[in-house]
Design an enzyme around this catalytic site. Sequence first.
Site, PDB file in Angstrom:
ATOM      1  N   SER A 127       0.856  -1.183   0.000  1.00  0.00           N
ATOM      2  CA  SER A 127       0.000   0.000   0.000  1.00  0.00           C
ATOM      3  C   SER A 127       0.890   1.230   0.000  1.00  0.00           C
ATOM      4  O   SER A 127       2.065   1.158   0.385  1.00  0.00           O
ATOM      5  CB  SER A 127      -0.883  -0.010   1.258  1.00  0.00           C
ATOM      6  OG  SER A 127      -1.531   1.229   1.438  1.00  0.00           O
ATOM      7  N   TYR A 140      -2.626   0.050  10.584  1.00  0.00           N
ATOM      8  CA  TYR A 140      -2.572  -0.449   9.209  1.00  0.00           C
ATOM      9  C   TYR A 140      -1.229  -0.114   8.571  1.00  0.00           C
ATOM     10  O   TYR A 140      -0.571  -0.979   7.970  1.00  0.00           O
ATOM     11  CB  TYR A 140      -3.712   0.164   8.396  1.00  0.00           C
ATOM     12  CG  TYR A 140      -3.738  -0.265   6.945  1.00  0.00           C
ATOM     13  CD1 TYR A 140      -4.192  -1.533   6.585  1.00  0.00           C
ATOM     14  CD2 TYR A 140      -3.316   0.601   5.934  1.00  0.00           C
ATOM     15  CE1 TYR A 140      -4.215  -1.929   5.244  1.00  0.00           C
ATOM     16  CE2 TYR A 140      -3.344   0.214   4.600  1.00  0.00           C
ATOM     17  CZ  TYR A 140      -3.793  -1.054   4.266  1.00  0.00           C
ATOM     18  OH  TYR A 140      -3.816  -1.439   2.945  1.00  0.00           O
TER      19      TYR A 140
END
Length: 224
Positions: A127, A140
């Site tokens: 990501s 995250y």
Amino acid sequence: MRPTALITGSSRGLGAAIARELAPTHDLVLGARSAASLEAITAELPGSTSWPVDLTDYDAVAASVPVNKLNVLVHNAGIADLGTIEESSVDQWRRTFEANVIAVAELTRVLLPALRAGGGHVVLINSGAGLRANAGWGSYAASKFALRAFGDALRLEEPSLRVTSIHPGRIDTDMQREIVAGEGGNYEPSSFLKASTVARAVRTAVETPADAHPTEVVLRPTGR
């Protein structure tokens, strides 16, 4: 004989898009938590094999490894449980690292003999949060930074394998809709990357000729 690719989290969204991109050239093993969730994508891609397993059930994973030789392993499964550090619980941090890091590491470890036999390529769907952390994304982002470190270590430890970290920005998926709803924003699909675009980047990495090692791919949405 066609190469074999195993894709986790392949029942919908980006995982399904990656399966569609690789289907013309690879025999597919498609992973997800349940057989029911895989019915649509396996029906769409005849010849693909369903592999329903909870990746955090490590005994079940080890007992059900579906291949002896593997050319491509795409780690797409993961979770995004967002919140500020003040709001985050111990359970949230544990769940996030369990799904996004530990399950990836263990599946890779179990599949190493098959990957070595196939001169394999491990693709980690990371990501933009694995390159920089934003407010509200602490657990995250930390898991994705850890995933990047895992890929870096694997690349050095297993020189016969290729290891690629894909760092896309936010993608137009059902998960993204849930995230935006949680943020209280209006959902505008054109603001995000298409899943098919990221899937094509995965295919490009996999198809890179053997004299090159694509280590990192970063994609950012243009809003067009």
